[in-house]
Motif scaffolding. Structure first.
Motif, PDB file in Angstrom:
ATOM      1  N   LEU A  29       0.813  -1.211   0.000  1.00 19.35           N
ATOM      2  CA  LEU A  29       0.000   0.000   0.000  1.00 19.35           C
ATOM      3  C   LEU A  29       0.854   1.271   0.000  1.00 19.35           C
ATOM      4  N   SER A  30       2.168   1.124  -0.112  1.00 17.97           N
ATOM      5  CA  SER A  30       3.077   2.290  -0.071  1.00 17.97           C
ATOM      6  C   SER A  30       2.773   3.146   1.157  1.00 17.97           C
ATOM      7  N   THR A  55      -7.657  -0.408  -2.188  1.00  9.97           N
ATOM      8  CA  THR A  55      -7.211  -0.421  -0.786  1.00  9.97           C
ATOM      9  C   THR A  55      -6.028   0.511  -0.537  1.00  9.97           C
ATOM     10  N   HIS A  56      -5.350   0.956  -1.607  1.00  8.00           N
ATOM     11  CA  HIS A  56      -4.217   1.864  -1.440  1.00  8.00           C
ATOM     12  C   HIS A  56      -4.634   3.333  -1.461  1.00  8.00           C
ATOM     13  N   PHE A  72       5.207   4.979  -5.041  1.00  5.54           N
ATOM     14  CA  PHE A  72       4.806   5.634  -3.795  1.00  5.54           C
ATOM     15  C   PHE A  72       3.304   5.932  -3.801  1.00  5.54           C
ATOM     16  N   TRP A  73       2.563   5.165  -4.600  1.00  5.78           N
ATOM     17  CA  TRP A  73       1.107   5.293  -4.699  1.00  5.78           C
ATOM     18  C   TRP A  73       0.406   4.103  -4.063  1.00  5.78           C
ATOM     19  N   SER A  92       8.018   4.090   0.668  1.00  3.95           N
ATOM     20  CA  SER A  92       7.216   4.584   1.790  1.00  3.95           C
ATOM     21  C   SER A  92       7.621   6.013   2.119  1.00  3.95           C
ATOM     22  N   GLN A  93       6.667   6.761   2.652  1.00  8.10           N
ATOM     23  CA  GLN A  93       6.931   8.110   3.141  1.00  8.10           C
ATOM     24  C   GLN A  93       7.026   8.029   4.667  1.00  8.10           C
ATOM     25  N   ARG A  94       8.143   8.433   5.191  1.00  6.94           N
ATOM     26  CA  ARG A  94       8.386   8.293   6.631  1.00  6.94           C
ATOM     27  C   ARG A  94       8.432   9.645   7.323  1.00  6.94           C
ATOM     28  N   HIS A  95       7.538   9.789   8.272  1.00  5.83           N
ATOM     29  CA  HIS A  95       7.481  11.005   9.078  1.00  5.83           C
ATOM     30  C   HIS A  95       8.774  11.147   9.883  1.00  5.83           C
ATOM     31  N   ILE A  96       9.416  12.294   9.786  1.00  4.76           N
ATOM     32  CA  ILE A  96      10.610  12.571  10.592  1.00  4.76           C
ATOM     33  C   ILE A  96      10.227  13.358  11.836  1.00  4.76           C
ATOM     34  N   ALA A  97       9.591  14.513  11.617  1.00  4.21           N
ATOM     35  CA  ALA A  97       9.252  15.371  12.750  1.00  4.21           C
ATOM     36  C   ALA A  97       8.301  16.464  12.305  1.00  4.21           C
TER      37      ALA A  97
END
Length: 281
Positions: A29-30, A55-56, A72-73, A92-97
């Motif tokens: 699901l990226s 579902t994505h 990334f979709w 994946s998009q990863r939250h830093i801060a």
């Protein structure tokens, strides 16, 4: 705001959106941060999360199907001369801060990571503003910077050979109802007339709600709209419509979309009036 993993947007003291920064999702699901549920001021939900048909699709966010071949979709990847194909290429998009967190918005830093490492660094700014007692605006800006030493490019199924499928960038998966929503711009009505064309604003009108999307910068307004109503209700701003978008090392791609979230079924004049109020300097 709530915990480190979620942020709640409020307008006039009322919660209107929940932002999840670290969702637990399968790689296919990226995984990426998203807003869901987003509601009108009266409390009507106007987003969907991971619906059975796609579902994505994750509420409201930023999603790109092709960053230098990485997805990334979510879901299948469109391969030229082959069609939609299951590939092990999901990023994946990863939250830093959060650089800033307030009840009405935030500024966030994210890493876009693939099997080869970090490709893009994003700065995302989200703000919620009251317009009337029946409408508010969600202002979302994303800035994608190439942090590698090599040129990158952003594509879509359309640039890879599937006409009309130029999805990628800002995307809003709307609420699915028994009847498909209506869609219109200042000068056109219906999915066939508005999909794949630029317009200063575009409205999606459901049973008791209306969403009005507007590019808030000159560059964003040049991007055509990606629109679905019959198959599923969704609207996006096409980042890579007919050609790939180059992102040289250290360079940044920026887009800004403001969405009016209104109770009731707005007509053209009301939609245009609220957009002017939402994007005024």
């Amino acid at each position: 705001m709530t915990s480190n993993d979620t942020a709640v947007l409020r307008v006039a003291g009322r919660p209107v959106g929940r932002y999840v920064t670290r969702p637990e999702l399968p790689a296919r699901l990226s995984p990426r941060p998203y807003l869901h549920p987003v509601t009108t001021l009266a409390g009507t939900a106007v987003t969907e999360l991971a619906p059975a048909d796609h579902t994505h699709h994750l509420g409201v966010g930023v999603a790109v199907p092709d960053v230098e071949g990485f997805n990334f979709w979510g879901g299948r990847t469109y391969v030229r001369d082959q069609g939609p194909t299951e590939l092990d290429n999901h990023g994946s998009q990863r939250h830093i801060a959060f650089q800033l967190r307030d009840p009405d918005g935030f500024v966030e830093e994210l890493r876009w990571v693939s099997a080869g490492g970090e490709l893009l660094r994003e700065r995302r700014t989200v703000a919620a503003t009251e317009l009337t007692d029946r409408a508010w605006a969600l202002d979302l800006t994303f800035s994608l910077t190439n942090v590698t030493r090599s040129p990158l490019s952003i594509g879509s199924p359309a640039t890879n050979g599937r006409p009309g499928a130029a999805y990628g960038g800002f995307f809003w998966r709307a609420r699915k109802e028994p009847s498909a929503p209506e869609v219109f711009t200042a000068g056109a009505d219906g999915e066939e007339k508005v999909h794949g064309r630029p317009a200063d604003w575009l409205a999606l009108r459901g049973a008791t709600w209306t969403l009005v999307f507007a590019g808030a910068t000159e560059r964003t307004r040049r991007d055509p709209w990606f629109v679905r109503t019959e198959e599923y209700p969704g609207v996006g701003s096409s980042l890579a419509y007919d050609e790939r978008v180059p992102v040289p090392p250290g360079e940044t791609v920026v887009r800004r979309v403001v969405t009016v979230v209104a109770d009731g079924r707005l007509d053209r004049d009301a939609a245009a009036s609220l957009v002017r109020k939402a994007v005024s300097p």
